[in-house]
Write an enzyme that holds these catalytic residues in place. Structure first.
Site, PDB file in Angstrom:
ATOM      1  N   HIS A 139      -4.728   3.534  -5.777  1.00  0.00           N
ATOM      2  CA  HIS A 139      -5.563   2.333  -5.731  1.00  0.00           C
ATOM      3  C   HIS A 139      -6.545   2.324  -6.897  1.00  0.00           C
ATOM      4  CE1 HIS A 139      -4.144   2.983  -1.599  1.00  0.00           C
ATOM      5  NE2 HIS A 139      -4.019   1.668  -1.612  1.00  0.00           N
ATOM      6  N   ASP A 168      -7.781   7.070  -5.984  1.00  0.00           N
ATOM      7  CA  ASP A 168      -6.968   8.110  -5.332  1.00  0.00           C
ATOM      8  C   ASP A 168      -5.631   8.341  -6.026  1.00  0.00           C
ATOM      9  OD1 ASP A 168      -5.650   5.783  -4.742  1.00  0.00           O
ATOM     10  OD2 ASP A 168      -5.779   5.971  -2.564  1.00  0.00           O
ATOM     11  N   SER A 183      -1.230  -3.009  -1.052  1.00  0.00           N
ATOM     12  CA  SER A 183      -2.697  -2.928  -0.996  1.00  0.00           C
ATOM     13  C   SER A 183      -3.358  -3.141  -2.351  1.00  0.00           C
ATOM     14  CB  SER A 183      -3.130  -1.568  -0.437  1.00  0.00           C
ATOM     15  OG  SER A 183      -2.526  -0.517  -1.177  1.00  0.00           O
TER      16      SER A 183
END
Lengths: 258, 258
Positions: free
Chosen positions: B240, B237, B60
Site C-alpha cells: 500500500h 507495507d 485496496s
C-alpha cells in the site's frame, strides 16, 4: 481594488516579500492559476526547506472531511479530501528527500476566534515552520445569517491577535494567508453578500501585507476559472469546493510555496 | 526483462499504441516518473475527449478508503484518498471544459475473479470510455499466505476473461492496465515473494500488449523512487502507498492519460 491598501511594516517579519498583487485575464483553464497568481513583481514566495513542518489551518474548506483522530503527519486520511491534501501530495512528491511533516487542522464552521480557542493544541504544539491559514467566510456568513454578532472589525482584531500570538511563539514562522472567497450565484452565495463580504477579503490582504505573509488570491482564481467553466464546476454551494475547485486552490497555493 | 514478451494483436483493439517499454535511471525525484514512463518510442497514450467516462478499478490501492455509499462522479469522498483521487483532481483541472465523469470502484482485498463477480454493477453499468485496472497483488499475496488457491495461470485466464467480457460490452473502451507492484524489504514484502511475484507483473504487461492497453510500469516507478528516498517513504507495507507513493502513481498514470 487591492491597490489602495498600504502594507505596514513589522520589522521582525522581513524574510518574505510582499503579497501578490494585480488582476489578470486567463485564456485557458490550466493557465488560470498561473495568470491569477504570477502578477506582481514583489510576489511573495516561500521556499521549502529540509525538515519543514507545514500546518494548514482554517474552516471546512481546509478540513475537507479529514480524520480528526489521526495525528500523523503526511497521512492521507488526516489531510482530508481538499486542497490541503492535494497540495501536500505535491510537496511530498516534489521534495521527497526533505523529510517534511505536513498537518491539516482545519475544522468545519470555524471563525477566527475559534482558531484562537484551540491554538495551543492545534498550532503551537505542532511548531510549524510554515503556517497556512484560510479563515473568514464563516466570520461573514454566520453574521449574515444571524448566528454570530462579529463585525469586520472583530475579524480584523481577532486575526491580528491570532498572528501576534503565533509570532510571539514562533518569530520566524513563514505565514501564508488565503483570501476568503465566495462565488456569487451559486446556491448559498447571492448578491446580498456583496459588497459587505468583500471587506473580509480586503482585510485578509491587508493583514497579509502587514505581517509580511504570502497571500493566495483565491477569489481572483475562482473568478477567473468561472469565466471559462460554470461556477458550479468549481464550487458546490459558492463556499465549498468541488474536487476541481480544490485542485484549483492547491495549484494557487503551490505557486507561492515551492 | 519485459523485452522478451511479444505483443499479440487483437484486430479490434488498434486505437492505442504499444505499451511503455524499457528501463531508465532517474537522477532527481521529480524526474523519476518521467524517466520511468517516457522511454519506448511506441509508448501508449490515451487522449482525454469531451464527455469521457473514466473508471478506476482494482483493489485496496485503488479503493484507498473511498466512501462506497457515494455514487456521484468526480466526488472527493467517492474517489478515496489515493492515486485515483489525485489523478482525477488533475484531469478535472486540466480538462475543465470537457465534462468528464470520473469514478473509483476499487475494493480492498479484491483479486481478478472478484472484479468479475461485481463487473455488471461496478463497470458495465457505468459505461466507461476509459477503464483503468490495477489488480494482481492479492492474486499473489493471498495465494502466498495460504488464503487462496489461484495460480499465475488462473490470474492470466481470469484477467483475459474479464477483458473479453468488457470488450464485448464496449468494443471501443480504452484500457489502462497498471503493473502490480511490491516493494521488497518493507514490512509485508520479503525476498520470499520473488521471483514468483514477478510473474504477475510480467503477465499484466503481456495482457496489456495483447489487448492494446496502455501500461503503467508502477514497479519500475517505485524501484526508481526507492533508489533516491527510502522505500518506506513511498509505501507503508510494501503493497500500500503512502501519500507520496500515491502521488507517484498518479503522476505515472497521468503520463499516459492526458
Amino acid at each position: 481594488m487591492f491597490g489602495k491598501i498600504k502594507p505596514m511594516d513589522k520589522s521582525r517579519r522581513t524574510f518574505i516579500g510582499h503579497s501578490l498583487m494585480g488582476a489578470a485575464l486567463a485564456v485557458s483553464i490550466p493557465s488560470i492559476v498561473s495568470a491569477a497568481t504570477k502578477r506582481g513583481a514583489a510576489a511573495a514566495k516561500i521556499k521549502i526547506e529540509p525538515n519543514d513542518v507545514i500546518l494548514f489551518q482554517g474552516d471546512s474548506i481546509t478540513d475537507a472531511g479529514r480524520d480528526k483522530e489521526n495525528q500523523a503527519p503526511n497521512n492521507n486520511r488526516a489531510l482530508g479530501n481538499g486542497y490541503a491534501f492535494l497540495a501536500a501530495a505535491d510537496l511530498l512528491h516534489q521534495h521527497a528527500a526533505k523529510q517534511l511533516s505536513i498537518f491539516n487542522k482545519g475544522i468545519s464552521g470555524n471563525k477566527v476566534h475559534q482558531l484562537d480557542e484551540r491554538w495551543d493544541e492545534d498550532c503551537i504544539r505542532i511548531k510549524p515552520n510554515i503556517l497556512s491559514i484560510l479563515i473568514g467566510v464563516n466570520d461573514y456568513w454566520h453574521m449574515f445569517n444571524g448566528k454570530y454578532d462579529g463585525t469586520i472589525q472583530v475579524y480584523r482584531d481577532d486575526y491580528r491577535k491570532l498572528l501576534d500570538r503565533t509570532l510571539t511563539a514562533f518569530p520566524h514562522v513563514k505565514l501564508v494567508i488565503g483570501e476568503p472567497f465566495a462565488v456569487n450565484n451559486v446556491k448559498a452565495v447571492t448578491d446580498a453578500w456583496f459588497p459587505a463580504f468583500d471587506e473580509y477579503r480586503h482585510t485578509a490582504l491587508e493583514i497579509a501585507n502587514e505581517y509580511k505573509a504570502a497571500f493566495i488570491p483565491y477569489q481572483r482564481v475562482f473568478n477567473e476559472a468561472s469565466k471559462h467553466v460554470s461556477p458550479a464546476y468549481w464550487t458546490t454551494d459558492g463556499v465549498h469546493t468541488t474536487l476541481a475547485g480544490a485542485k484549483l486552490m492547491a495549484e494557487a497555493w503551490l505557486r507561492v510555496v515551492k
